[in-house]
Motif scaffolding. Sequence first.
Motif, PDB file in Angstrom:
ATOM      1  N   LEU A 222       7.396  -3.992  -3.638  1.00 11.48           N
ATOM      2  CA  LEU A 222       7.105  -2.565  -3.536  1.00 11.48           C
ATOM      3  C   LEU A 222       8.142  -1.743  -4.289  1.00 11.48           C
ATOM      4  N   LEU A 223       9.407  -2.088  -4.145  1.00 13.15           N
ATOM      5  CA  LEU A 223      10.453  -1.344  -4.851  1.00 13.15           C
ATOM      6  C   LEU A 223      10.326  -1.492  -6.368  1.00 13.15           C
ATOM      7  N   GLU A 224       9.922  -2.669  -6.827  1.00 15.75           N
ATOM      8  CA  GLU A 224       9.723  -2.878  -8.268  1.00 15.75           C
ATOM      9  C   GLU A 224       8.577  -2.029  -8.803  1.00 15.75           C
ATOM     10  N   ARG A 225       7.581  -1.772  -7.977  1.00 13.16           N
ATOM     11  CA  ARG A 225       6.377  -1.058  -8.396  1.00 13.16           C
ATOM     12  C   ARG A 225       6.330   0.384  -7.894  1.00 13.16           C
ATOM     13  N   PHE A 226       7.397   0.833  -7.253  1.00 14.03           N
ATOM     14  CA  PHE A 226       7.348   2.139  -6.600  1.00 14.03           C
ATOM     15  C   PHE A 226       6.986   3.229  -7.607  1.00 14.03           C
ATOM     16  N   PRO A 227       6.065   4.116  -7.243  1.00 18.24           N
ATOM     17  CA  PRO A 227       5.614   5.140  -8.192  1.00 18.24           C
ATOM     18  C   PRO A 227       6.710   6.138  -8.560  1.00 18.24           C
ATOM     19  N   LYS A 228       6.586   6.667  -9.748  1.00 17.91           N
ATOM     20  CA  LYS A 228       7.468   7.729 -10.230  1.00 17.91           C
ATOM     21  C   LYS A 228       6.589   8.933 -10.546  1.00 17.91           C
TER      22      LYS A 228
ATOM     23  N   ASP B 196       0.858  -1.178   0.000  1.00 16.13           N
ATOM     24  CA  ASP B 196       0.000   0.000   0.000  1.00 16.13           C
ATOM     25  C   ASP B 196       0.898   1.233   0.000  1.00 16.13           C
ATOM     26  N   VAL B 197       0.734   2.093  -0.994  1.00 14.10           N
ATOM     27  CA  VAL B 197       1.484   3.348  -1.076  1.00 14.10           C
ATOM     28  C   VAL B 197       0.483   4.474  -1.300  1.00 14.10           C
ATOM     29  N   GLN B 198       0.589   5.511  -0.504  1.00 12.12           N
ATOM     30  CA  GLN B 198      -0.245   6.696  -0.676  1.00 12.12           C
ATOM     31  C   GLN B 198       0.674   7.911  -0.551  1.00 12.12           C
ATOM     32  N   TYR B 199       0.582   8.808  -1.504  1.00  9.95           N
ATOM     33  CA  TYR B 199       1.389  10.027  -1.461  1.00  9.95           C
ATOM     34  C   TYR B 199       0.544  11.185  -1.967  1.00  9.95           C
ATOM     35  N   SER B 200       1.092  12.379  -1.967  1.00  8.12           N
ATOM     36  CA  SER B 200       0.297  13.579  -2.195  1.00  8.12           C
ATOM     37  C   SER B 200      -0.441  13.607  -3.534  1.00  8.12           C
ATOM     38  N   TYR B 201       0.078  12.925  -4.552  1.00  4.14           N
ATOM     39  CA  TYR B 201      -0.568  12.959  -5.868  1.00  4.14           C
ATOM     40  C   TYR B 201      -1.083  11.605  -6.336  1.00  4.14           C
TER      41      TYR B 201
ATOM     42  N   ARG C  86      13.869   5.826  -0.578  1.00  2.00           N
ATOM     43  CA  ARG C  86      15.130   5.644   0.157  1.00  2.00           C
ATOM     44  C   ARG C  86      14.872   4.925   1.481  1.00  2.00           C
ATOM     45  N   GLN C  87      13.803   5.290   2.171  1.00  2.00           N
ATOM     46  CA  GLN C  87      13.466   4.633   3.432  1.00  2.00           C
ATOM     47  C   GLN C  87      13.195   3.140   3.223  1.00  2.00           C
ATOM     48  N   VAL C  88      12.506   2.817   2.148  1.00  2.00           N
ATOM     49  CA  VAL C  88      12.206   1.413   1.848  1.00  2.00           C
ATOM     50  C   VAL C  88      13.490   0.673   1.480  1.00  2.00           C
ATOM     51  N   GLU C  89      14.322   1.265   0.647  1.00  2.00           N
ATOM     52  CA  GLU C  89      15.579   0.632   0.244  1.00  2.00           C
ATOM     53  C   GLU C  89      16.479   0.370   1.448  1.00  2.00           C
ATOM     54  N   ASP C  90      16.472   1.278   2.399  1.00  2.00           N
ATOM     55  CA  ASP C  90      17.306   1.111   3.592  1.00  2.00           C
ATOM     56  C   ASP C  90      16.947  -0.146   4.374  1.00  2.00           C
TER      57      ASP C  90
END
Length: 128
Positions: A92-98, A59-64, A116-120
């Motif tokens: 999630l990293l494979e599908r991370f939004p751009k 689940d990813v939610q961001y401003s846009y 970056r937080q997820v990659e860490d």
Amino acid sequence: MTHESSNNTTADQVDGTSAKNRHGVYLNYETEVIAKLGRSYAAVEIAKCDDGLFRFAVDVQYSYGGFSGPITDAAEGYATAADARKAAIKNLLERFPKAWPSEPHSVREELREMKRQVEDLLIQPSLF
């Protein structure tokens, strides 16, 4: 980061597995927010399924924008919750939004910091 149970009112089965509906969607799961920036977040959801395996959703939610999906019996299962979590983070990293070119620079920065937080989470400290 944070752990919480889903807000579903359907009770877990006696052995700790999640109940599922007639469409194969698991109703109870643990949610872990693995990245957060303001009101934006990325989370993994993990359910112990009736076959003894663990399955995930992200689940990813961001401003846009954002995306999420259910945990279903059609998804690949993992022997442990830790294995499912690691697979969820990789997925999630494979599908991370751009950000789209038309979106403000702040959205690109927001997504870059959350990614970056997820990659860490996947970086293992070396003993040497």
